[in-house]
Each structure stands twice: as C-alpha cells, then as structure tokens.
Design a protein around this motif. Structure first.
Motif, PDB file in Angstrom:
ATOM      1  N   GLN A  52       0.829  -1.223   0.000  1.00 56.87           N
ATOM      2  CA  GLN A  52       0.000   0.000   0.000  1.00 56.87           C
ATOM      3  C   GLN A  52       0.862   1.273   0.000  1.00 56.87           C
ATOM      4  O   GLN A  52       0.362   2.369   0.222  1.00 56.87           O
ATOM      5  CB  GLN A  52      -0.885   0.035   1.238  1.00 56.87           C
ATOM      6  N   GLY A  53       2.173   1.087  -0.167  1.00 55.42           N
ATOM      7  CA  GLY A  53       3.056   2.266  -0.228  1.00 55.42           C
ATOM      8  C   GLY A  53       3.533   2.741   1.135  1.00 55.42           C
ATOM      9  O   GLY A  53       4.150   3.805   1.240  1.00 55.42           O
ATOM     10  N   LEU A  54       3.246   1.955   2.198  1.00 55.99           N
ATOM     11  CA  LEU A  54       3.679   2.326   3.548  1.00 55.99           C
ATOM     12  C   LEU A  54       5.009   1.644   3.867  1.00 55.99           C
ATOM     13  O   LEU A  54       5.276   0.539   3.382  1.00 55.99           O
ATOM     14  CB  LEU A  54       2.621   1.880   4.565  1.00 55.99           C
ATOM     15  N   ALA A  55       5.831   2.284   4.676  1.00 61.04           N
ATOM     16  CA  ALA A  55       7.046   1.643   5.183  1.00 61.04           C
ATOM     17  C   ALA A  55       6.705   1.032   6.550  1.00 61.04           C
ATOM     18  O   ALA A  55       5.653   1.333   7.126  1.00 61.04           O
ATOM     19  CB  ALA A  55       8.155   2.670   5.324  1.00 61.04           C
ATOM     20  N   VAL A  56       7.583   0.162   7.053  1.00 62.25           N
ATOM     21  CA  VAL A  56       7.286  -0.490   8.337  1.00 62.25           C
ATOM     22  C   VAL A  56       8.463  -0.386   9.308  1.00 62.25           C
ATOM     23  O   VAL A  56       9.617  -0.290   8.900  1.00 62.25           O
ATOM     24  CB  VAL A  56       6.941  -2.001   8.156  1.00 62.25           C
ATOM     25  N   SER A  57       8.117  -0.391  10.590  1.00 63.94           N
ATOM     26  CA  SER A  57       9.108  -0.637  11.639  1.00 63.94           C
ATOM     27  C   SER A  57       8.541  -1.762  12.490  1.00 63.94           C
ATOM     28  O   SER A  57       7.438  -1.650  13.038  1.00 63.94           O
ATOM     29  CB  SER A  57       9.347   0.600  12.508  1.00 63.94           C
ATOM     30  N   LEU A  58       9.282  -2.869  12.560  1.00 62.07           N
ATOM     31  CA  LEU A  58       8.751  -4.060  13.237  1.00 62.07           C
ATOM     32  C   LEU A  58       9.288  -4.162  14.657  1.00 62.07           C
ATOM     33  O   LEU A  58      10.478  -3.936  14.900  1.00 62.07           O
ATOM     34  CB  LEU A  58       9.140  -5.300  12.441  1.00 62.07           C
ATOM     35  N   ASP A  59       8.398  -4.505  15.554  1.00 59.36           N
ATOM     36  CA  ASP A  59       8.772  -4.602  16.977  1.00 59.36           C
ATOM     37  C   ASP A  59       8.448  -6.007  17.467  1.00 59.36           C
ATOM     38  O   ASP A  59       7.279  -6.411  17.459  1.00 59.36           O
ATOM     39  CB  ASP A  59       7.952  -3.559  17.764  1.00 59.36           C
ATOM     40  N   HIS A  60       9.484  -6.754  17.868  1.00 56.44           N
ATOM     41  CA  HIS A  60       9.243  -8.050  18.502  1.00 56.44           C
ATOM     42  C   HIS A  60       8.867  -7.758  19.951  1.00 56.44           C
ATOM     43  O   HIS A  60       9.704  -7.320  20.736  1.00 56.44           O
ATOM     44  CB  HIS A  60      10.480  -8.942  18.422  1.00 56.44           C
ATOM     45  N   LEU A  61       7.604  -7.993  20.292  1.00 54.89           N
ATOM     46  CA  LEU A  61       7.082  -7.555  21.593  1.00 54.89           C
ATOM     47  C   LEU A  61       7.811  -8.187  22.766  1.00 54.89           C
ATOM     48  O   LEU A  61       8.176  -9.365  22.729  1.00 54.89           O
ATOM     49  CB  LEU A  61       5.593  -7.885  21.686  1.00 54.89           C
ATOM     50  N   GLY A  62       7.994  -7.404  23.812  1.00 55.61           N
ATOM     51  CA  GLY A  62       8.647  -7.869  25.031  1.00 55.61           C
ATOM     52  C   GLY A  62       9.298  -6.674  25.694  1.00 55.61           C
ATOM     53  O   GLY A  62       9.642  -5.699  25.023  1.00 55.61           O
ATOM     54  N   GLU A  63       9.418  -6.718  27.005  1.00 55.92           N
ATOM     55  CA  GLU A  63      10.046  -5.617  27.739  1.00 55.92           C
ATOM     56  C   GLU A  63      10.346  -6.103  29.145  1.00 55.92           C
ATOM     57  O   GLU A  63       9.853  -7.157  29.566  1.00 55.92           O
ATOM     58  CB  GLU A  63       9.132  -4.390  27.766  1.00 55.92           C
ATOM     59  N   ASP A  64      11.158  -5.330  29.851  1.00 60.56           N
ATOM     60  CA  ASP A  64      11.467  -5.607  31.249  1.00 60.56           C
ATOM     61  C   ASP A  64      11.982  -7.035  31.470  1.00 60.56           C
ATOM     62  O   ASP A  64      11.587  -7.733  32.411  1.00 60.56           O
ATOM     63  CB  ASP A  64      10.226  -5.366  32.139  1.00 60.56           C
ATOM     64  N   THR A  65      12.860  -7.476  30.595  1.00 57.10           N
ATOM     65  CA  THR A  65      13.426  -8.823  30.702  1.00 57.10           C
ATOM     66  C   THR A  65      14.383  -8.912  31.896  1.00 57.10           C
ATOM     67  O   THR A  65      15.234  -8.040  32.069  1.00 57.10           O
ATOM     68  CB  THR A  65      14.210  -9.139  29.404  1.00 57.10           C
ATOM     69  N   THR A  66      14.217  -9.984  32.699  1.00 54.60           N
ATOM     70  CA  THR A  66      15.086 -10.114  33.874  1.00 54.60           C
ATOM     71  C   THR A  66      15.978 -11.365  33.800  1.00 54.60           C
ATOM     72  O   THR A  66      16.775 -11.607  34.697  1.00 54.60           O
ATOM     73  CB  THR A  66      14.241 -10.184  35.169  1.00 54.60           C
ATOM     74  N   GLU A  67      15.805 -12.172  32.748  1.00 51.00           N
ATOM     75  CA  GLU A  67      16.623 -13.379  32.594  1.00 51.00           C
ATOM     76  C   GLU A  67      17.550 -13.225  31.383  1.00 51.00           C
ATOM     77  O   GLU A  67      17.075 -12.876  30.299  1.00 51.00           O
ATOM     78  CB  GLU A  67      15.737 -14.606  32.304  1.00 51.00           C
ATOM     79  N   PRO A  68      18.849 -13.531  31.555  1.00 55.93           N
ATOM     80  CA  PRO A  68      19.770 -13.415  30.407  1.00 55.93           C
ATOM     81  C   PRO A  68      19.323 -14.266  29.212  1.00 55.93           C
ATOM     82  O   PRO A  68      19.461 -13.853  28.060  1.00 55.93           O
ATOM     83  CB  PRO A  68      21.102 -13.940  30.958  1.00 55.93           C
ATOM     84  N   GLU A  69      18.745 -15.468  29.499  1.00 46.97           N
ATOM     85  CA  GLU A  69      18.321 -16.359  28.405  1.00 46.97           C
ATOM     86  C   GLU A  69      17.198 -15.711  27.598  1.00 46.97           C
ATOM     87  O   GLU A  69      17.119 -15.842  26.378  1.00 46.97           O
ATOM     88  CB  GLU A  69      17.805 -17.710  28.946  1.00 46.97           C
ATOM     89  N   HIS A  70      16.317 -15.019  28.323  1.00 47.79           N
ATOM     90  CA  HIS A  70      15.185 -14.360  27.674  1.00 47.79           C
ATOM     91  C   HIS A  70      15.694 -13.219  26.780  1.00 47.79           C
ATOM     92  O   HIS A  70      15.234 -13.034  25.642  1.00 47.79           O
ATOM     93  CB  HIS A  70      14.244 -13.829  28.760  1.00 47.79           C
ATOM     94  N   ALA A  71      16.669 -12.470  27.307  1.00 47.16           N
ATOM     95  CA  ALA A  71      17.246 -11.367  26.522  1.00 47.16           C
ATOM     96  C   ALA A  71      17.896 -11.920  25.252  1.00 47.16           C
ATOM     97  O   ALA A  71      17.723 -11.369  24.152  1.00 47.16           O
ATOM     98  CB  ALA A  71      18.273 -10.614  27.363  1.00 47.16           C
ATOM     99  N   ALA A  72      18.610 -13.036  25.396  1.00 43.68           N
ATOM    100  CA  ALA A  72      19.286 -13.639  24.234  1.00 43.68           C
ATOM    101  C   ALA A  72      18.252 -14.140  23.228  1.00 43.68           C
ATOM    102  O   ALA A  72      18.430 -14.008  22.005  1.00 43.68           O
ATOM    103  CB  ALA A  72      20.185 -14.784  24.695  1.00 43.68           C
ATOM    104  N   ALA A  73      17.149 -14.708  23.742  1.00 44.20           N
ATOM    105  CA  ALA A  73      16.106 -15.224  22.838  1.00 44.20           C
ATOM    106  C   ALA A  73      15.454 -14.076  22.068  1.00 44.20           C
ATOM    107  O   ALA A  73      15.129 -14.212  20.879  1.00 44.20           O
ATOM    108  CB  ALA A  73      15.055 -15.989  23.649  1.00 44.20           C
ATOM    109  N   THR A  74      15.280 -12.933  22.730  1.00 44.54           N
ATOM    110  CA  THR A  74      14.697 -11.774  22.036  1.00 44.54           C
ATOM    111  C   THR A  74      15.621 -11.295  20.927  1.00 44.54           C
ATOM    112  O   THR A  74      15.186 -11.018  19.802  1.00 44.54           O
ATOM    113  CB  THR A  74      14.434 -10.627  23.042  1.00 44.54           C
ATOM    114  N   ALA A  75      16.917 -11.214  21.245  1.00 43.14           N
ATOM    115  CA  ALA A  75      17.884 -10.787  20.215  1.00 43.14           C
ATOM    116  C   ALA A  75      17.843 -11.759  19.035  1.00 43.14           C
ATOM    117  O   ALA A  75      17.838 -11.346  17.866  1.00 43.14           O
ATOM    118  CB  ALA A  75      19.283 -10.714  20.818  1.00 43.14           C
ATOM    119  N   LYS A  76      17.756 -13.051  19.355  1.00 40.70           N
ATOM    120  CA  LYS A  76      17.719 -14.069  18.285  1.00 40.70           C
ATOM    121  C   LYS A  76      16.461 -13.899  17.427  1.00 40.70           C
ATOM    122  O   LYS A  76      16.488 -14.054  16.211  1.00 40.70           O
ATOM    123  CB  LYS A  76      17.761 -15.462  18.931  1.00 40.70           C
ATOM    124  N   ALA A  77      15.361 -13.562  18.091  1.00 36.25           N
ATOM    125  CA  ALA A  77      14.106 -13.365  17.347  1.00 36.25           C
ATOM    126  C   ALA A  77      14.256 -12.229  16.328  1.00 36.25           C
ATOM    127  O   ALA A  77      13.744 -12.306  15.204  1.00 36.25           O
ATOM    128  CB  ALA A  77      12.962 -13.049  18.316  1.00 36.25           C
TER     129      ALA A  77
END
Ligand code: FDA
Length: 307
Positions: A52-77
């Motif tokens: 439709q002629g629009l540009a996008v910015s994509l956000d993999h939802l998540g915030e306030d991560t307290t586990e290193p594994e979770h942070a790594a999984a978000t980066a991988k996503a």
C-alpha cells in the motif's frame, strides 16, 4: 489522567497480566493492534503494508526482561526476523524497533549493548535500520548512551524522544545533526511531574517546540503521532523550513488511524507503520488502552459480551 495512570499501573501488574493474557477474549482485542504471534505474521503484515506504499518498523514484543536467556532469545528473534525480511525482499527500507529492556538493560549495561550491536550488524547486512524505542524516564540516559555507542558503527540507528519529558527539547538540540534519525512521540509511560509535563496541552506545546528544533536541524525527523493537529503542524513546519518530502517521515501505530496513514501516502509523504508482533503483547496493549478511553470501552465491551 487518573484513568490513564491506573491503566499504566495495571500494565506493570503481574497478576493482571496473567489474567488478561489468558482470557479468551483478549486475543480478539489484541488483533486490532498486534500483527500476530509469530514472525510469519509480521512478514504477512509487512508485505500488505508495503504493497500500500507504507514503510514499516517491526517490533518483537517484550520488555522488562530479567533473565539473560530471555534477553538472548529476544535478540535471536530479531535476527530471525531480519533474515526472513531479506528472504522475502522486504528488508530494504524497513526498520526494526528495539526496546533495550527486552534485550537485558535491567541485567547490566553490557548485555543490552551487546545484543543491540548484534541486531544492528544483522540489520545493516540486509539494508534495514534499527530504532531504539524509549521507555520510562529512568532509562533515558542509559538508552541515549547505548545509542551514542551504536552510532559509532551504525550512524543510522534511530533515537526516540518523548515530548512529555521536560528535558526533551534540549535532547532534540543534541540530536538534530546531519544523519541523525529521531522519532518524536508524546510519550506513553506514567511519569512524575518533576520530569514530565502533567498537562496534555503542555505536552502538545512541547511537541511543537521539539518539532521546530528537529525540522530546523539537519537530521531526519520521524514525526510519530496520530494527533491531527500535530500532523498539520509538522506539514506546515516542513514547508516553512524548506524540507523536501522524503527528508522527514510520519510514523503511526498498526491499527491506529489507517485511513490517515493512506491519506498521507497519497499526498506524497513517507509514512512508516510501527508493527508489533509476538506473544508478549500485554504491556503494549495496556499503553494503547491508556491512550484512548474509547479503546478501553471497546476492550471491556468485548469482555462483557463473552461473560
Ligand atoms: P494522542 O494520544 O493525543 O492521540 C491523538 C488522536 O490519535 C486521538 O484522539 C485518537 O484519534 C488517535 N489515537 C491515538 N492513540 C490511539 C490509540 N491507541 N487507539 C486509537 N486511536 C488513537 N511512546 C514511547 O514512550 N516510546 C516509544 O518508543 C514510542 N514509540 C512510538 C512509535 C510510533 C510509531 C508511534 C506512533 C508512537 C510511539 N509511542 C512511543 C507512543 C506515543 O508516545 C503515544 O503514546 C501515542 O502515539 C499516542 O499519542 P498521539 O501522539 O498519537 O496523540
């Protein structure tokens, strides 16, 4: 304002989070603001919007991560997302929005920076930019410090500044330099009056002052608002400062004022839609409900009609 504060407090309540996340009705409400749970949903919506002629910015939802594994999984996503965008020929001109709290900002400074670097490098490799979302005011300084670090290797990394913060006009002056991509939004968190303007009219006036600084500067302003008056002011300011179309852009959220998004594209403007996807939609949805009481009644009507 009280209702807004109450909803934003609910956004950080774990019990309510569990209740709302697993309520059968929630998914239907979420669909209005969130592309879907998986990366293929993000790809499908990106294809539709770019068609439709629009540009996008994509956000993999998540915030306030307290586990290193979770942070790594978000980066991988994000790495998976960037690869899929490239596979589908959608990476060029796309952007990804990253919350540092999702990639470990609360764990230690180094973890978030390292993950953000990985994401920036992968984005650059496929022709996509990265924008660092801005969260509550306790993280503003650390987010701007990470931004400065990332910009050494990736100068096109975008910043977000929130007009409701008293400091923001000054931050705009710092960041209004050549090559600097700056998204200006009103701000979505519940902030104390010491740091933020409590009166919405004051926030609007601050937005206009910040817009002036960004439009007058040499950077690339990203005007993130659905407010029709501010869209009109941005248009007028861009003409006043002799900016060509394409030297700034408008940004709006997926599901909010889609007709206005298309109208602006029809008028020759660049418009980027912020597209969130993933399972961790609770905080994001609560901030959307806080912005507009009509959304809350839409949500509550859906709950009542199911009970
Ligand atoms: P305002 O809330 O005054 O709304 C103006 C009008 O827009 C409303 O009257 C209504 O018509 C429509 N509208 C607004 N929100 C709506 C909604 N949720 N549902 C339906 N209609 C709605 N914040 C932040 O703190 N950090 C960030 O990184 C970002 N990032 C970001 C990216 C992009 C692309 C956008 C558009 C916004 C953000 N925000 C954000 C959110 C921002 O701070 C702000 O909370 C919302 O954009 C709402 O503010 P408006 O400027 O739209 O005005």
């Amino acid at each position: 304002m009280l209702l807004r504060s109450a909803i934003l407090a609910a956004a950080r309540n774990d019990g309510l989070k569990r209740l709302v996340t697993y309520a059968p009705v929630s998914r239907n409400v979420v669909r209005r603001f969130v592309a879907g749970a998986g990366v293929e949903d993000a790809i499908r919506v990106s294809r539709d919007l770019t068609g439709q002629g629009l540009a996008v910015s994509l956000d993999h939802l998540g915030e306030d991560t307290t586990e290193p594994e979770h942070a790594a999984a978000t980066a991988k996503a994000y790495l998976t997302l960037l690869q899929r965008l490239a596979d589908e020929g959608l990476a060029g001109g796309a952007d990804v929005s990253v919350k540092l709290s999702a990639v470990g900002q609360a764990l230690d400074g180094a973890t978030a920076l390292q993950h953000a670097r990985e994401i920036c490098a992968a984005a650059q490799a496929v022709g996509t930019t990265v924008t660092l979302d801005m969260e509550d005011h306790t993280t503003t300084d650390s987010t701007l410090a990470v931004l400065a670090d990332l910009r050494r290797d990736h100068p096109d990394t975008g910043a977000v500044l929130q007009a409701y913060l008293r400091r923001t006009e000054s931050d705009c002056r710092e960041l209004a330099h050549a090559g600097s991509r700056v998204r200006l939004c009103k701000g979505a968190y519940d902030e104390p009056a010491e740091v933020a303007f409590p009166d919405p009219h004051e926030v609007d006036r601050s937005y206009v002052r910040c817009l002036n600084v960004l439009m007058a500067g040499a950077g690339y302003p990203m005007v993130a608002t659905h407010d029709p008056r501010l869209v009109a002011v941005a248009d007028e300011r861009a003409r006043w400062y002799g900016r060509e179309r394409g030297t700034y852009e408008y940004q709006m959220l997926f599901g909010v004022r889609p007709d206005e998004q298309r109208r602006l594209v029809g008028a020759g403007e660049t418009v980027r839609v912020y597209v969130p996807y993933g399972d961790e939609w609770y905080g994001y949805l609560m901030r959307r409900l806080a912005e507009r009481p009509a959304n809350l009644s839409f949500f509550l009507r859906a709950v009542v009609s199911r009970s």
